[in-house]
Scaffold this motif. Sequence first.
Motif: not given
Length: 334
Positions: A72-77
Motif C-alpha cells: 500500500q502507498t502511504q500518505k508520505n508516498g
Amino acid sequence: MSGFCFARIEVFARKSRSDSRMNRTVDEVLDEAERIEGNMPHVKNPHAPKVVDGCSFEELRQSHNAVENAKQTQKNGRERKVRTTQNTLATAVLSYPVSVEALKKASPEEKQKYLHWRRDAIQFMRDEWGEDYKCAVQHTDEKFPHLHLYAVRTDFDAKQNHPGYRAQKEALANGKSGKEAEIAGAIALKAFLNSYYEQVGQKYGMARYGPRRTRSSRCKWVKEQIANDAHAQILRDRDKYKQSIKEEVAREWAETSTIGKLSFARSTASDADIKKRSNTLFREAIEQYSGQYRNAEKAIEKAVSERNDAQKKAISAERQNSHLVSRNAELESK
C-alpha cells in the motif's frame, strides 16, 4: 410459512486484535465455513458444505492470500505491506427462515421456493459487491439453511465492502464528527437491510422485523406471516407473469423484425456477441446495397455505351449517306 429477514455483513483480518471470539481471523472464518475439524464447536453434526456459486474454497483462499505480497502507498508516498490487522475479507450471512428438517419434508413447490430464494439472495450480494464478489457457500447442518458469501477487493480494504464502515469513512472525509459518522454507518446498514427485504425477503414471505422487535403476540405474528406468504405469492406470480409476457412479445417481434432479433438476442447474449452480430448485419446490409449500387452503375454504363454506339452508327450512316448524295450529284452533272 416464513419468518423474518436475517442478513449480516462482517469483515475480518489475518490477525485478530484480541483473543475474543468476536475477533476471529480470516483463516478461522474460512476453516469454519469449510467445516474443517475443530473450527465449529457450535455445530453438533457437521456436514460437508456446498459451494453453490462462484469459485472454490481453494481459489477463494488463493485470492485472499495474495495480500501477503501486496503493498500500500502511504500518505508520505512510501510503500509498505498491508498490515496483518487490516480487514481484508468481507463476508455475508443470509438465512432462510424455514428449518432444515421442515424443508426436507416440504412439498416440491416449497423446495423450489427455497432454491429461488437462494438464487435471488446470491444475485443480491453480487449486485452489492460487484467484481469483488467471490463465491457463495451453503450450510445445512444447523437449524436453518443459510448462505455464507465472500468478497475480496483488489486493494484488500474489506471495509469498503461493508455498507456501515463505508458510510462512516465517507462521513469523516466530509468533515463529520465521530458520532455523526457512527449514525451515518447505522443508517447505511439499515438501508442495506431494507434493500434486502424489498428485493428478496418479501418475495418469499419474510417479515422485515421479528415478533420481539414489533412486540407482537404469537397469534398476531402468525396472522402476519400468513398475510406475508399471500403477498409474497402475488409478487412471485407477478414477476413470473411479467417475464412470460415479455418473452412472448420478444419472440413474436424477433420473428418479424431484424431489430427485434437484435433486441431479443440481447437478453441472452454478451455485449461482445451483440456487437459482433450487429457488425455482421451491418456488413450484410452494406454489401446488399453496394451490390445494388454496382449493378445500377453497370446498367447505366451499358445504357450509355449502347447510346454512344447508336450515335456513332448514326453519324457513320449520315456520313455515308452524305457521301452517296455527293457522288450521285457528280454523276448527274456529267
